[in-house]
Design a protein around this motif. Structure first.
Motif, PDB file in Angstrom:
ATOM      1  N   ARG A 187       0.832  -1.201   0.000  1.00  0.00           N
ATOM      2  CA  ARG A 187       0.000   0.000   0.000  1.00  0.00           C
ATOM      3  C   ARG A 187       0.874   1.260   0.000  1.00  0.00           C
ATOM      4  N   PRO A 188       0.634   2.165  -0.922  1.00  0.00           N
ATOM      5  CA  PRO A 188       1.446   3.375  -0.959  1.00  0.00           C
ATOM      6  C   PRO A 188       1.224   4.255   0.280  1.00  0.00           C
ATOM      7  N   LYS A 189       0.033   4.159   0.850  1.00  0.00           N
ATOM      8  CA  LYS A 189      -0.338   5.005   1.975  1.00  0.00           C
ATOM      9  C   LYS A 189       0.533   4.741   3.196  1.00  0.00           C
ATOM     10  N   ASN A 190       0.740   3.461   3.512  1.00  0.00           N
ATOM     11  CA  ASN A 190       1.467   3.139   4.744  1.00  0.00           C
ATOM     12  C   ASN A 190       2.481   2.009   4.564  1.00  0.00           C
ATOM     13  N   LEU A 191       2.731   1.653   3.315  1.00  0.00           N
ATOM     14  CA  LEU A 191       3.725   0.627   2.967  1.00  0.00           C
ATOM     15  C   LEU A 191       3.381  -0.767   3.495  1.00  0.00           C
ATOM     16  N   GLN A 192       2.128  -0.951   3.897  1.00  0.00           N
ATOM     17  CA  GLN A 192       1.696  -2.255   4.393  1.00  0.00           C
ATOM     18  C   GLN A 192       1.608  -3.258   3.235  1.00  0.00           C
ATOM     19  N   LYS A 193       2.050  -4.490   3.500  1.00  0.00           N
ATOM     20  CA  LYS A 193       1.957  -5.535   2.473  1.00  0.00           C
ATOM     21  C   LYS A 193       0.693  -6.345   2.714  1.00  0.00           C
ATOM     22  N   VAL A 244     -21.745  11.679  -8.068  1.00  0.00           N
ATOM     23  CA  VAL A 244     -20.445  11.274  -7.515  1.00  0.00           C
ATOM     24  C   VAL A 244     -19.485  11.046  -8.681  1.00  0.00           C
ATOM     25  N   THR A 245     -18.244  11.461  -8.477  1.00  0.00           N
ATOM     26  CA  THR A 245     -17.256  11.276  -9.539  1.00  0.00           C
ATOM     27  C   THR A 245     -16.075  10.466  -9.008  1.00  0.00           C
ATOM     28  N   GLY A 246     -15.308   9.926  -9.925  1.00  0.00           N
ATOM     29  CA  GLY A 246     -14.203   9.031  -9.547  1.00  0.00           C
ATOM     30  C   GLY A 246     -12.892   9.735  -9.253  1.00  0.00           C
ATOM     31  N   HIS A 247     -12.935  11.045  -8.999  1.00  0.00           N
ATOM     32  CA  HIS A 247     -11.684  11.739  -8.686  1.00  0.00           C
ATOM     33  C   HIS A 247     -11.007  11.091  -7.480  1.00  0.00           C
ATOM     34  N   ASN A 248      -9.729  10.788  -7.630  1.00  0.00           N
ATOM     35  CA  ASN A 248      -9.040  10.086  -6.549  1.00  0.00           C
ATOM     36  C   ASN A 248      -8.012  10.986  -5.862  1.00  0.00           C
ATOM     37  N   ALA A 249      -7.303  10.391  -4.889  1.00  0.00           N
ATOM     38  CA  ALA A 249      -6.346  11.170  -4.102  1.00  0.00           C
ATOM     39  C   ALA A 249      -5.259  11.785  -4.982  1.00  0.00           C
ATOM     40  N   ASP A 250      -4.818  11.033  -5.979  1.00  0.00           N
ATOM     41  CA  ASP A 250      -3.787  11.563  -6.874  1.00  0.00           C
ATOM     42  C   ASP A 250      -4.294  12.797  -7.620  1.00  0.00           C
ATOM     43  N   ASP A 251      -5.553  12.705  -8.088  1.00  0.00           N
ATOM     44  CA  ASP A 251      -6.138  13.844  -8.805  1.00  0.00           C
ATOM     45  C   ASP A 251      -6.209  15.067  -7.896  1.00  0.00           C
ATOM     46  N   PHE A 291     -13.674   8.831  -3.578  1.00  0.00           N
ATOM     47  CA  PHE A 291     -12.297   8.335  -3.688  1.00  0.00           C
ATOM     48  C   PHE A 291     -11.265   9.365  -3.260  1.00  0.00           C
ATOM     49  N   LYS A 292     -11.738  10.393  -2.555  1.00  0.00           N
ATOM     50  CA  LYS A 292     -10.837  11.466  -2.164  1.00  0.00           C
ATOM     51  C   LYS A 292      -9.535  10.962  -1.526  1.00  0.00           C
ATOM     52  N   TYR A 293      -9.640   9.920  -0.702  1.00  0.00           N
ATOM     53  CA  TYR A 293      -8.457   9.412  -0.017  1.00  0.00           C
ATOM     54  C   TYR A 293      -7.939   8.116  -0.623  1.00  0.00           C
ATOM     55  N   THR A 294      -8.370   7.818  -1.842  1.00  0.00           N
ATOM     56  CA  THR A 294      -7.984   6.542  -2.441  1.00  0.00           C
ATOM     57  C   THR A 294      -6.894   6.747  -3.493  1.00  0.00           C
ATOM     58  N   TYR A 295      -5.812   6.023  -3.331  1.00  0.00           N
ATOM     59  CA  TYR A 295      -4.703   6.147  -4.277  1.00  0.00           C
ATOM     60  C   TYR A 295      -5.049   5.545  -5.634  1.00  0.00           C
ATOM     61  N   GLN A 296      -4.546   6.219  -6.659  1.00  0.00           N
ATOM     62  CA  GLN A 296      -4.710   5.716  -8.019  1.00  0.00           C
ATOM     63  C   GLN A 296      -4.161   4.289  -8.157  1.00  0.00           C
ATOM     64  N   GLU A 313       6.067  10.754  -5.649  1.00  0.00           N
ATOM     65  CA  GLU A 313       5.447   9.578  -5.046  1.00  0.00           C
ATOM     66  C   GLU A 313       6.395   8.390  -5.050  1.00  0.00           C
ATOM     67  N   SER A 314       7.212   8.279  -6.095  1.00  0.00           N
ATOM     68  CA  SER A 314       8.101   7.123  -6.160  1.00  0.00           C
ATOM     69  C   SER A 314       9.175   7.202  -5.075  1.00  0.00           C
ATOM     70  N   ILE A 315       9.469   8.407  -4.601  1.00  0.00           N
ATOM     71  CA  ILE A 315      10.454   8.541  -3.525  1.00  0.00           C
ATOM     72  C   ILE A 315       9.762   8.466  -2.165  1.00  0.00           C
ATOM     73  N   ARG A 316       8.591   9.082  -2.091  1.00  0.00           N
ATOM     74  CA  ARG A 316       7.887   9.160  -0.812  1.00  0.00           C
ATOM     75  C   ARG A 316       6.396   8.964  -1.073  1.00  0.00           C
ATOM     76  N   PRO A 317       5.938   7.714  -1.062  1.00  0.00           N
ATOM     77  CA  PRO A 317       4.566   7.418  -1.468  1.00  0.00           C
ATOM     78  C   PRO A 317       3.496   8.159  -0.667  1.00  0.00           C
ATOM     79  N   SER A 318       3.816   8.481   0.581  1.00  0.00           N
ATOM     80  CA  SER A 318       2.778   9.125   1.395  1.00  0.00           C
ATOM     81  C   SER A 318       2.544  10.574   0.984  1.00  0.00           C
ATOM     82  N   CYS A 319       3.393  11.096   0.084  1.00  0.00           N
ATOM     83  CA  CYS A 319       3.307  12.536  -0.206  1.00  0.00           C
ATOM     84  C   CYS A 319       1.945  12.927  -0.772  1.00  0.00           C
ATOM     85  N   ILE A 320       1.263  12.003  -1.434  1.00  0.00           N
ATOM     86  CA  ILE A 320      -0.050  12.333  -1.989  1.00  0.00           C
ATOM     87  C   ILE A 320      -1.033  12.645  -0.867  1.00  0.00           C
TER      88      ILE A 320
END
Lengths: 376, 101
Positions: free
Chosen positions: A27-33, A174-181, A219-224, A262-269
């Protein structure tokens, strides 16, 4: 590839929640596997929590899902259907699609939405630019050029979604805009110094002045990444091709920057969204509008910027009075709605190009096109 | 010599490979010697149709951020990323997450 070779799986490769199955994603949010099943559970539950915390729905609500056939809206339709059944939201869900009239892009993606309609057993309403505005995006681009395509398309889509919802008697899209957006938008507004937009860019529910329809982003808090993985593992039927008219350059660059971060620090989103939410801008100087020719006691109208970024209560009241666009009759906070303003500009342009001595009257473009199709 | 792996381009990434989504790729190395690094190089040489499209796939010698990589349906971040050692029959899935939904 999914054969359970329990002997081979190292303990460190196991799911960190159930400790029984092999982890398949991080998971990009908390690096949980997590393993597939735990991922589904966590993914869906987080969206449920977002919906409950923000009080997005009430039982009996009729909600339109802005469906493009792309990954975000397809996953949104699937997850909302699942949650609606699992937690008894009591929602009536409808798919609402906009046909901008872009050959080779929207026609294919609409085919996907039509399949989704069957897969998710939801009614589908398609609103087309051609029916609504008598223009397709292809025609607009051939007239106004490719560079401003997103501006036109954005304004027209916003109204088209509103009108589509109104037609269905629905006041919530409702729209599919996600955390990345969302992080991307915060970043863009920051880079542009657009503080008015910056403050409201993290709102989960928005409602523009002049619109009776609210929009929300479950999906406000959902990663792409998780949306794509969910669609992939669940084998959802979605469409993925970039729009023929590529996105504006600035957004594209902001997106790349965000992806690199994000690739360096996934939580940045999540961090950018958090920052956006907690950003308190210095209160704007109160605008003192002096309305001329009125009595002196009523000369000061104070326009304060609210926390959610909306401005001027006066406007809202105007809207409640049922202010309508003088041209198309649709609800608008201004005399002429934005869509009509853009279209008027287009029609003038088109008239100039193709017919001499034709002042831009209503329907000039329609007339031009009718004339073009005439043959003797 | 060599062995075969499967490479998939999803999420619109097939634009860089003449719209072909699935490729069977022969790795001209011994099994156990090749890593994902070698695979990436091989892909740029033999699958990407137009060399101009290489930056769509690669940035700073690795897969461009925003492209999701799965090795046998598992997130490559759990498999050692570029260091993963290829095995015969492996499936590598590259999914672009870069466009709108």
């Amino acid at each position: 590839m999914t054969e359970i070779s329990a002997k081979k799986v190292k303990v460190s490769a196991l799911c960190e929640l159930c400790h029984a199955r092999k982890a398949v994603m991080k998971r990009p949010k908390n690096l949980q596997k997590l393993c597939k099943d735990c991922f589904y559970k966590v993914f869906e539950t987080e969206i449920h929590n977002t919906i409950v915390d923000a009080k997005l729905f009430s039982p009996g609500d009729k909600v339109a899902i802005g469906a493009s056939g792309g990954k975000d809206s397809t996953v949104l339709a699937s997850v909302l259907k699942t949650l609606n059944e699992r937690y008894d939201y009591g929602l009536i869900l409808v798919l609402l699609s906009i046909d901008e009239g872009i050959k080779g892009y929207r026609d294919d993606s609409l085919a996907t939405v039509k399949r989704n309609q069957v897969q998710y057993e939801m009614p589908l309403e398609i609103i087309s630019y051609r029916d609504l505005y008598n223009w397709t995006m292809d025609e607009i681009v051939s007239c106004a050029g490719i560079r401003s395509s997103c501006t036109y398309c954005g304004v027209l889509r916003r109204q088209a979604l509103d009108r589509g919802a109104a037609k269905l008697g629905i006041n919530h899209v409702v729209t599919g805009h996600n955390a990345d957006d969302m992080a991307e938008t915060v970043l863009m507004n920051l880079l542009r110094g657009d503080t008015a937009r910056l403050e409201k860019s993290c709102a989960i529910i928005t409602q523009s002045a002049g619109s009776p329809i609210k929009r929300s982003k479950p999906f406000k808090y959902t990663y792409q990444k998780e949306i794509v993985l969910y669609a992939h593992y669940k084998k959802l039927d979605y469409f993925s091709t970039e729009c023929t008219y590529a996105p504006e350059a600035f957004r594209g660059t902001a997106r790349e920057l965000l992806k690199s971060l994000e690739s360096i620090r996934p939580s940045c989103i999540m961090d950018i969204i958090y920052s956006g939410e907690h950003l308190v801008l210095a209160p704007k100087k109160k605008k003192i509008t002096t309305s001329y020719k009125t009595n002196k006691k009523k000369t000061h109208t104070e326009n304060e910027v609210n926390a959610d970024g909306s401005v001027s209560l006066g406007r809202k009241k105007q809207f409640e009075d049922g202010n309508r666009c003088e041209k198309c009759g649709y609800l608008s906070s201004n005399r002429i709605c934005k869509a009509c303003m853009l279209l008027a500009g287009l029609e003038m342009n088109r008239a100039k190009v193709s017919i001499d001595n034709n002042t831009a009257v209503d329907g000039a473009a329609v007339l031009t096109r009718t004339l073009e199709q005439l043959s003797f | 010599m060599g062995f075969k792996v499967k490479v998939e381009f999803l999420g619109g990434l097939d634009v860089i490979s003449n719209k072909v989504r699935e490729h069977s790729l022969k790795v001209p190395l011994e099994e156990g010697e090749a890593t994902v690094k070698d695979l990436i190089e091989l892909i740029t040489k033999s699958i990407i149709a137009d060399p101009k499209d290489i930056p769509v796939f690669i940035e700073d010698d690795t897969v461009r951020p925003g492209i999701l990589v799965l090795i046998n349906d598992t997130d490559w971040e759990l498999e050692g990323m570029e260091e993963y050692v290829l095995e015969s029959g492996d499936v590598f899935t590259f999914t672009s997450t870069l466009h709108g939904g």
